[in-house]
Design a protein around this motif. Structure first.
Motif, short mmCIF file in Angstrom:
data_model
loop_
_atom_site.label_atom_id
_atom_site.label_comp_id
_atom_site.label_asym_id
_atom_site.label_seq_id
_atom_site.Cartn_x
_atom_site.Cartn_y
_atom_site.Cartn_z
N UNK A 107 0.75 -1.11 0.12
CA UNK A 107 0.07 0.01 0.05
C UNK A 107 0.93 1.36 0.08
N UNK A 108 2.27 1.21 0.26
CA UNK A 108 3.03 2.29 0.18
C UNK A 108 2.34 3.29 1.21
N UNK A 109 2.34 2.73 2.46
CA UNK A 109 1.48 3.65 3.42
C UNK A 109 2.23 3.29 4.68
N UNK A 110 2.09 4.15 5.71
CA UNK A 110 2.80 3.37 6.99
C UNK A 110 1.66 2.46 7.47
N UNK A 111 2.20 1.01 8.05
CA UNK A 111 1.31 0.01 8.43
C UNK A 111 0.37 0.40 9.28
N UNK A 112 0.45 1.38 10.24
CA UNK A 112 -0.05 1.68 11.39
C UNK A 112 -1.53 2.37 10.78
N UNK A 113 -1.10 3.19 9.71
CA UNK A 113 -2.22 3.88 8.83
C UNK A 113 -3.26 2.64 8.37
N UNK A 114 -2.60 1.90 7.75
CA UNK A 114 -3.45 0.96 7.04
C UNK A 114 -4.19 -0.07 7.82
N UNK A 115 -3.53 -0.21 9.09
CA UNK A 115 -4.49 -1.04 9.91
C UNK A 115 -5.43 -0.10 10.46
N UNK A 116 -5.25 1.00 10.80
CA UNK A 116 -6.33 1.93 11.33
C UNK A 116 -7.62 1.73 10.33
N UNK A 117 -7.42 2.22 9.06
CA UNK A 117 -8.36 2.43 8.14
C UNK A 117 -9.08 1.05 8.01
N UNK A 118 -8.37 0.10 7.86
CA UNK A 118 -9.03 -1.05 7.59
C UNK A 118 -9.75 -1.61 8.86
N UNK A 119 -9.02 -1.50 9.88
CA UNK A 119 -9.72 -2.06 11.12
C UNK A 119 -11.17 -1.33 11.43
N UNK A 120 -11.22 0.00 10.94
CA UNK A 120 -12.32 0.71 11.37
C UNK A 120 -13.56 0.14 10.47
N UNK A 121 -13.24 -0.12 9.32
CA UNK A 121 -14.21 -1.08 8.49
C UNK A 121 -14.41 -2.44 8.97
N UNK A 122 -13.61 -3.09 9.47
CA UNK A 122 -13.75 -4.49 10.04
C UNK A 122 -14.73 -4.13 11.28
N UNK A 123 -14.37 -3.13 11.98
CA UNK A 123 -14.93 -2.79 13.43
C UNK A 123 -16.34 -2.78 13.36
N UNK A 124 -17.10 -2.17 12.40
CA UNK A 124 -18.25 -1.95 12.06
C UNK A 124 -18.94 -3.55 11.70
N UNK A 125 -18.20 -4.08 10.91
CA UNK A 125 -18.54 -5.47 10.57
C UNK A 125 -18.91 -6.46 11.70
N UNK A 126 -17.49 -6.23 12.21
CA UNK A 126 -17.28 -7.53 13.48
C UNK A 126 -18.21 -7.09 14.70
N UNK A 127 -18.52 -5.57 14.94
CA UNK A 127 -19.39 -5.11 15.81
C UNK A 127 -20.69 -5.58 15.54
#
Ligand code: SF4
Lengths: 309, 341
Positions: free
Chosen positions: B102-122
């Motif tokens: 993604x050529x992006x800091x890992x922390x940012x990738x995880x942050x964005x992605x987790x937000x999407x997953x959070x809605x789903x998992x929640x």
């Protein structure tokens, strides 16, 4: 108040291979208790004492069936009738705090009992009953595991006495308690009877039952073998009617302190004739032929062919 | 007097919680260290060459010198232990590195992605919890009935259903045949993210969340049913019946109270299944969550992102287990008060 006539309870058991087997731990059980009377129901463990309580309340397990008759206030008890009476007219005092909801504060459990018994103000009823039994108002906030032995007894008595039940069944209310707590619990039982309620005190502690009961019913292997006024328990037991009762009386520490050799037969291995015959000093061939009937003897009842009426 | 008593209680309670937190934190640190070492070792041993995986189809146009330069910039030629320690040092400073894909800091990738997953998992967590608990109570309360047997059969079938299979089935029925739900992704294609409405987002969430919920239901249903049956056979249930409670009033008064805590605990402890399920479900629905990022990270040898996701998922599962522990400590009076005593 309560009459139990020829009660028997049968359990359907499933053994390996799904073969059905029935065992009958109670057969031929009879007793009466009047308003204002305390009837001590004594017998060794395994004599079916707790089952009697559950049968009267109609809360036997689903694989058990009861036969015979139970009359309450002149009415034959049916399952529907029992459901209507449970907790209102008939109340149970259980053995231990294990019978209280472990996650509910005890005050709330007593209030719930009051509510189920039909009290108009459960809060007020709980406050009064706690006061009566010397429990502090803040004790209502305790959970069952926080109660001392004595407090636990008082809470358990409260659950039954908070309503207006006219029959109270106390199932083994003094197991392994401190002598002071035992005495207090027995006094509470006596008070309930003196208020005009009928009390069934089910216990294996003969000595305890004798101190407060009016009459004693003796169970052996699931049958009533004798019903006697408490006054008959004296001296060498000559006034008693059944050899087993006499043996129990003699086994008390203040008497000869000699217990009867042998053990009560188990429900799946009962003798053909008199159930007590294998241990009875008076047994004859006749005793082993058929089960004796319970018959009136000298102002009480006995199930023995060798006792003169 | 009473006030003093309470503040004493508060102090000892705070102490207790503090020691709980410290113990948990130490355990988490040890866990992460071990996990990252194992993950690192596995990645180093894997036959995937990150450069090849990264460059992909352009391989033919990339000369050996260019490859060597990329490898050097990524430090791929250093020995694995050295690379691991270097990575560890960076992590200790809060830097998880840069994702190669993604050529992006890992922390940012995880942050964005987790937000999407959070809605789903929640959504799935709540739905499966509520539905499973309700089904479990109804089945346990009517144990042996036709309804109970149906629920049990349903739960056993679900428990043995693979996630991707169920996801595909739902996709075929609801998106392809009935066209009720979108076929993929978290939002409609061709619309700027800021213009997407909440309704559209929810519409895209339905199927992936349903997949995860349906799978989560089985466990909690069977567990709740079993617990309720045990409660109904307990001495205190017998006594409650003697006091005049009927079956359902008994369940209301004593049943729910005694099975709620185990159910909540189980639900918290199921974070690992939830996460595992989301990886598969996101894959099938092309839902851009953390799970969907984990697969290419693994396949294309994006070591920083893969390790980041491993660490993050470990923290996630650990949090669930800690909450499960905490639920008992805070909610069960027998444990809470016994510890204070
Ligand atoms: S019937 Fe016979 S065996 Fe039975 S108690 Fe009487 S004397 Fe003993």
């Amino acid at each position: 108040m309560l009459s139990v006539r020829n009660l028997s309870i049968t359990f359907a058991m499933y053994e390996a291979g799904l073969r059905r087997r029935a065992i009958t731990p109670i057969a031929g059980l009879d007793l009466d208790v009047r308003a204002g009377e305390l009837l001590g129901v004594i017998g060794a463990s395994g004599s079916g004492k707790s089952l009697l309580a559950h049968a009267v309340l109609g809360i036997l397990p689903s694989n058990a069936s009861a036969a015979g008759q139970i009359w309450f206030k002149g009415e034959l008890l049916t399952p529907a009738r029992q459901e209507a009476l449970r907790g209102k007219e008939i109340a149970l005092i259980p053995q231990s705090v294990g019978f209280l909801d472990p996650l509910m504060r005890v005050g709330r459990q007593v209030r719930r009992a009051a509510q189920l018994s039909g009290a108009s103000s459960p809060v007020e009823a709980q406050r009064r009953i706690f006061e009566r039994y010397g429990l502090r108002p803040q004790d209502a906030r305790l959970y069952p595991f926080q109660l001392s032995g004595g407090m636990a007894r008082r809470v358990l008595v409260s659950t039954a006495a908070v309503g207006q039940a006219s029959l109270i069944i106390a199932d083994e209310p003094t197991p392994g308690l401190h002598p002071e707590v035992v005495a207090e619990t027995l006094r509470h039982m006596r008070e309930l009877a003196d208020e005009g309620r009928a009390v069934l005190l089910i216990t294996h502690d003969v000595g305890a039952a004798l101190t407060v009961a009016d009459r004693i019913a003796v169970f052996y292997a699931g049958t009533t073998v004798e019903v006697a006024p408490v006054a008959d328990f004296q001296g060498d037991g000559a006034a008693l009617r059944h050899p087993y009762t006499r043996a129990l009386w003699r086994a008390l520490p203040q008497n000869e302190f000699i217990s009867l050799p042998g053990a009560q037969p188990t429900p799946d291995d009962l003798p053909a004739g008199c159930l007590f015959a294998p241990r009875c000093p008076l047994a004859t061939a006749e005793c082993r032929a058929a089960r004796p009937e319970l018959r009136p003897v000298r102002g009480g009842w006995a199930r023995c062919i060798h006792v003169e009426s | 007097m009473v006030g003093a008593g309470f503040s004493m209680l508060d102090v000892s309670f705070t102490m207790l919680m503090l020691s709980f937190v410290i113990k948990k934190a130490a355990r988490l640190a040890a866990l992460l260290l071990m996990l990252s070492a194992v993950a690192f070792a596995l990645v180093s041993l894997s036959p995937i060459d990150p450069v090849t995986a990264y460059v992909g189809a352009d391989m033919l146009r990339v000369g050996p010198e260019q490859r060597a330069r990329i490898a050097e910039r990524w430090g791929l030629d250093d020995p694995p232990v050295e690379r691991y320690l270097r990575w560890l040092g960076q992590v200790a400073q809060g830097d998880l590195g840069v994702s190669m894909i993604y050529r992006q800091p890992v922390i940012e990738v995880i942050g964005q992605r987790f937000l999407a997953s959070l809605g789903l998992m929640g959504a799935a967590w709540l739905c499966s919890g509520v539905l499973g608990f309700a089904l479990g109570v109804l089945a346990g309360g009517s144990a042996g009935s036709v309804f109970d047997r149906l629920v049990r059969w349903f739960a056993y079938v679900l428990a043995s259903t693979p996630t991707f299979w169920l996801a595909l089935l739902l996709l075929i029925v609801f998106s392809v045949e009935l066209r009720w739900t979108p076929i993929c992704c978290a939002m409609p294609a061709g619309i700027a993210p800021e213009d997407v409405t909440l309704a559209q987002r929810l519409h895209h969430l339905i199927l992936p969340a349903a997949t995860l919920s349906i799978l989560g239901v089985a466990n909690i249903t069977l567990h709740t049913r079993q617990k309720l049956i045990a409660v109904l056979e307990s001495d205190y249930a017998l006594f409650a019946r003697a006091q005049g409670e009927t079956r359902w009033s008994l369940i209301r008064q004593h049943g729910l109270r005694n099975i709620a805590l185990p159910a909540v605990t189980l639900q918290f402890a199921s974070f690992s299944e939830l996460f595992g399920g989301s990886v598969l479900a996101e894959q099938v629905f092309a839902y851009p969550g953390l799970g969907q990022a984990a697969v290419p990270a693994g396949l294309r040898g994006d070591v920083p992102l893969l390790l980041g996701i491993v660490l993050f998922s470990a923290v996630f599962v650990f949090t669930g287990n800690t909450l499960a522990d905490l639920a008992y400590q805070l909610l069960d009076p027998r444990i809470r008060l016994a510890q204070l005593a």
